[in-house]
Design an enzyme around this catalytic site. Structure first.
Site, PDB file in Angstrom:
ATOM      1  CB  SER A  72      -0.920  -0.015   1.219  1.00  0.00           C
ATOM      2  OG  SER A  72      -0.156   0.021   2.401  1.00  0.00           O
ATOM      3  CE1 TYR A  73       1.952   7.385  -2.305  1.00  0.00           C
ATOM      4  CE2 TYR A  73       1.613   8.291  -0.116  1.00  0.00           C
ATOM      5  CZ  TYR A  73       2.101   8.424  -1.391  1.00  0.00           C
ATOM      6  OH  TYR A  73       2.744   9.555  -1.768  1.00  0.00           O
ATOM      7  N   PRO A  74       3.365   3.900   0.563  1.00  0.00           N
ATOM      8  CG  PRO A  74       5.359   4.304  -0.576  1.00  0.00           C
ATOM      9  CD  PRO A  74       3.895   3.998  -0.790  1.00  0.00           C
ATOM     10  NE  ARG A  75       6.645   9.322  -0.717  1.00  0.00           N
ATOM     11  CZ  ARG A  75       7.892   9.741  -0.651  1.00  0.00           C
ATOM     12  NH1 ARG A  75       8.292  10.437   0.368  1.00  0.00           N
ATOM     13  NH2 ARG A  75       8.738   9.463  -1.604  1.00  0.00           N
ATOM     14  CB  THR A  76       0.042   5.524   5.008  1.00  0.00           C
ATOM     15  OG1 THR A  76      -0.457   5.541   3.674  1.00  0.00           O
ATOM     16  CG2 THR A  76      -1.099   5.621   5.978  1.00  0.00           C
TER      17      THR A  76
END
Length: 112
Positions: A72-76
């Site tokens: 999933s989006y790595p910057r969450t």
């Protein structure tokens, strides 16, 4: 066998023979618990301490994994959501996706 040296020793012993007899086979099933999501800070810390990878390289790898569909989006920055988080609304916004829209529609119709 998780010890490389022990495994290599067994390999050398086995290679000396041309035949072998299987005396028993044990089967078992194991369930792996899905790991908790980690935030960016935790990901960077683990990449540095366990893998020796710097922050920019870690983020570049995470970005490639994300664009390839593996994570999933790595910057969450969070792995927990408030009780009033609108999951249905968030999913509904994804129904038009060519990639996962069908899955979202099914989730919404059968229940979450």
């Amino acid at each position: 066998i998780f010890d490389q040296q022990v495994a290599h020793t067994f390999l050398l012993l086995v290679k000396r023979f041309t035949q072998a007899t299987v005396k028993s086979v044990k089967r078992s099933t194991h369930k792996k618990v899905r790991p908790q999501a980690m935030n960016t800070v935790e990901m960077l810390r683990i990449a540095s301490s366990k893998l020796g990878i710097g922050p920019s390289h870690t983020m570049a790898v995470a970005e490639r994994l994300y664009t390839s569909g593996f994570i999933s989006y790595p910057r969450t920055e969070t792995n927990s959501y408030p009780d009033n988080f609108d999951l249905r609304g968030t999913l509904s916004a994804q129904k038009s996706s060519n990639t996962w829209g069908d899955h979202v529609t099914k989730l919404l119709s059968t229940g979450i």
